[in-house]
Design an enzyme around this catalytic site. Structure first.
Site, PDB file in Angstrom:
ATOM      1  N   GLY A  11       0.812  -1.213   0.000  1.00 46.74           N
ATOM      2  CA  GLY A  11       0.000   0.000   0.000  1.00 46.74           C
ATOM      3  C   GLY A  11       0.841   1.256   0.000  1.00 46.74           C
ATOM      4  N   GLY A  17       1.095   4.248   3.626  1.00 42.77           N
ATOM      5  CA  GLY A  17       2.211   3.586   2.963  1.00 42.77           C
ATOM      6  C   GLY A  17       3.267   4.560   2.465  1.00 42.77           C
ATOM      7  N   LEU A 106      -1.368  -3.121  10.218  1.00 45.83           N
ATOM      8  CA  LEU A 106      -1.989  -1.875  10.673  1.00 45.83           C
ATOM      9  C   LEU A 106      -3.502  -1.991  10.636  1.00 45.83           C
ATOM     10  CD1 LEU A 106       0.391   0.715   9.024  1.00 45.83           C
ATOM     11  CD2 LEU A 106      -0.180   0.611  11.450  1.00 45.83           C
ATOM     12  N   SER A 108      -7.182  -0.312  12.756  1.00 50.82           N
ATOM     13  CA  SER A 108      -7.919   0.951  12.828  1.00 50.82           C
ATOM     14  C   SER A 108      -8.619   1.037  14.171  1.00 50.82           C
ATOM     15  CB  SER A 108      -8.951   1.021  11.705  1.00 50.82           C
ATOM     16  OG  SER A 108      -9.906   2.034  11.941  1.00 50.82           O
ATOM     17  N   SER A 109      -8.817   2.250  14.638  1.00 48.65           N
ATOM     18  CA  SER A 109      -9.493   2.433  15.925  1.00 48.65           C
ATOM     19  C   SER A 109     -10.951   2.006  15.884  1.00 48.65           C
ATOM     20  CB  SER A 109      -9.402   3.900  16.365  1.00 48.65           C
ATOM     21  OG  SER A 109     -10.013   4.745  15.408  1.00 48.65           O
ATOM     22  N   CYS A 110     -11.510   1.804  14.690  1.00 49.99           N
ATOM     23  CA  CYS A 110     -12.916   1.387  14.595  1.00 49.99           C
ATOM     24  C   CYS A 110     -13.120  -0.059  15.042  1.00 49.99           C
ATOM     25  CB  CYS A 110     -13.446   1.586  13.187  1.00 49.99           C
ATOM     26  SG  CYS A 110     -12.783   0.424  11.987  1.00 49.99           S
ATOM     27  N   TYR A 137     -15.787  -3.056   7.817  1.00 53.84           N
ATOM     28  CA  TYR A 137     -14.375  -2.697   7.854  1.00 53.84           C
ATOM     29  C   TYR A 137     -13.756  -3.083   9.190  1.00 53.84           C
ATOM     30  CZ  TYR A 137     -10.189   0.266   7.591  1.00 53.84           C
ATOM     31  OH  TYR A 137      -8.897   0.735   7.597  1.00 53.84           O
ATOM     32  N   LYS A 141     -10.633  -5.721  10.015  1.00 52.02           N
ATOM     33  CA  LYS A 141      -9.425  -5.344  10.748  1.00 52.02           C
ATOM     34  C   LYS A 141      -9.237  -6.206  12.007  1.00 52.02           C
ATOM     35  CE  LYS A 141      -7.613  -2.206   8.155  1.00 52.02           C
ATOM     36  NZ  LYS A 141      -6.278  -2.454   7.556  1.00 52.02           N
ATOM     37  N   PRO A 164      -3.822   2.411  14.676  1.00 53.38           N
ATOM     38  CA  PRO A 164      -3.744   3.873  14.635  1.00 53.38           C
ATOM     39  C   PRO A 164      -5.094   4.517  14.899  1.00 53.38           C
ATOM     40  CG  PRO A 164      -2.986   2.843  12.571  1.00 53.38           C
ATOM     41  CD  PRO A 164      -3.736   1.814  13.345  1.00 53.38           C
ATOM     42  N   THR A 165      -5.044   5.718  15.421  1.00 50.15           N
ATOM     43  CA  THR A 165      -6.239   6.539  15.533  1.00 50.15           C
ATOM     44  C   THR A 165      -6.537   7.155  14.173  1.00 50.15           C
ATOM     45  OG1 THR A 165      -7.281   8.283  16.837  1.00 50.15           O
ATOM     46  CG2 THR A 165      -4.979   8.635  16.198  1.00 50.15           C
ATOM     47  N   HIS A 180     -12.400  10.745   4.677  1.00 55.01           N
ATOM     48  CA  HIS A 180     -12.631  10.911   6.104  1.00 55.01           C
ATOM     49  C   HIS A 180     -12.897  12.385   6.404  1.00 55.01           C
ATOM     50  CE1 HIS A 180     -10.543   6.931   6.255  1.00 55.01           C
ATOM     51  NE2 HIS A 180     -11.456   6.726   7.173  1.00 55.01           N
TER      52      HIS A 180
END
Length: 313
Positions: A11, A17, A106, A108-110, A137, A141, A164-165, A180
């Site tokens: 990526g 990336g 990596l 995601s905070s979700c 999503y 993750k 990551p946030t 976003h």
């Protein structure tokens, strides 16, 4: 990692990336392996297996993903689930098969439950229901995290994960159908200023709180973890500080110099009420972010101005 080590950044053209590639190059790593999506479809298991067999990377940063904001997540639910599951599964399995020394996944905070206590501690994973708008999503993750844990447990692979946030920075996505909140605000206010529009519409009530980390800080944290951390537990990456969407909107408006009104469309969804990462684990290891939010937005807006023709296509 040795400076001559074969390092694959999956990526590399995305925001995360490309930040990783910049960081690795700045630190003197000279053997970075990359492929564009047209050169290698990461959803294709056979193609990924052939790539790993041919290139034999020693280290892997798994930053490739299909990403987007609330609208994109909620509209393309099947794509967000399928594409991300295939990408991470193919890369993680091929990394195992070819003996990759270390892989960083990596997330995601979700991944955290919608109503989890704040700030979000790593141990809150799977302790409640997910936010519905980005559930596919998030599930993908979470699966990536569990794949790394399972391959570590069964095969002894040194595969680690970081969460990551909310991120922003160069090479962000400014397409209003898939971006976003922060890049969307930058584009909206920039175009409103350029076109002398009297007002800008922003989704929701402005009350949700969000944390934002510059992509270059994330890249620095990822390299730090790759060099210093070998644990099974995934690690949060963030600033440990958050703002309301209303505060963020006012800050972006000020940075861009827009003088019009903000119209809050409260018929649109807010998403999760708050997402603040507990970064005490990472801080205890000795890493902390260096880019504050206003400084980061100013830098990001200058990058947007430089690359506007590319970003708004």
């Amino acid at each position: 990692m040795e400076k001559q080590a074969r390092i694959y950044v999956a990526g590399h053209r995305g925001m995360v990336g490309s930040a990783l590639v910049r960081k690795l190059q700045a630190e003197g790593y000279t053997n970075i392996i990359t492929r564009t999506s047209s050169e290698l479809d990461l959803r294709n298991q056979a193609a990924v297996a052939d790539f790993f067999a041919d290139e034999r990377p020693q280290y892997v940063f798994l930053a490739a993903a299909k990403v987007g904001g609330i609208l994109a997540n909620n509209t393309y639910r099947a794509e967000f689930l399928y594409d991300n599951l295939m990408i991470e599964s193919n890369i993680i399995h091929s990394a195992y098969q070819t003996g990759v020394q270390k892989l960083l996944f990596l997330g995601s905070s979700c991944i955290y439950p919608k109503l989890a206590p704040q700030p979000l501690k790593e141990e809150y994973l799977l302790s409640g229901y997910l936010e519905q708008t980005n559930e596919p999503y998030a599930i993908a993750k979470i699966t990536g995290i569990k794949l790394c844990e399972a391959y570590r447990s069964q095969y002894g692979c040194n595969f680690i994960s970081a969460m990551p946030t909310n991120l922003y920075g160069p090479n962000d996505n400014y397409n209003l159908q898939g971006s976003h909140v922060l890049p969307a605000l930058i584009r909206k206010f920039h175009e409103a200023k350029s076109n002398n529009q009297p007002s800008v519409e922003v989704w929701g009530t402005g009350t949700p709180r969000r944390e934002f980390l510059h992509a270059d800080d994330l890249a620095d944290a990822c390299l730090f973890l790759m060099e210093n951390y070998d644990g099974e537990q995934f690690v949060n990456i963030g600033t440990g500080e958050d703002v309301t969407i209303r505060q963020l909107t006012e800050l972006v408006k000020a940075v861009i110099g827009y003088d019009g009104e903000i119209r809050w469309n409260t018929d649109k969804p807010d998403g999760t009420p708050r997402k603040l990462m507990d970064v005490s684990r990472l801080h205890a290891m000795g890493w902390k972010h260096t880019t504050e939010l206003q400084q980061g937005i100013e830098q990001t807006y200058q990058d947007f101005l430089t690359n506007e023709v590319i970003y708004v296509e």
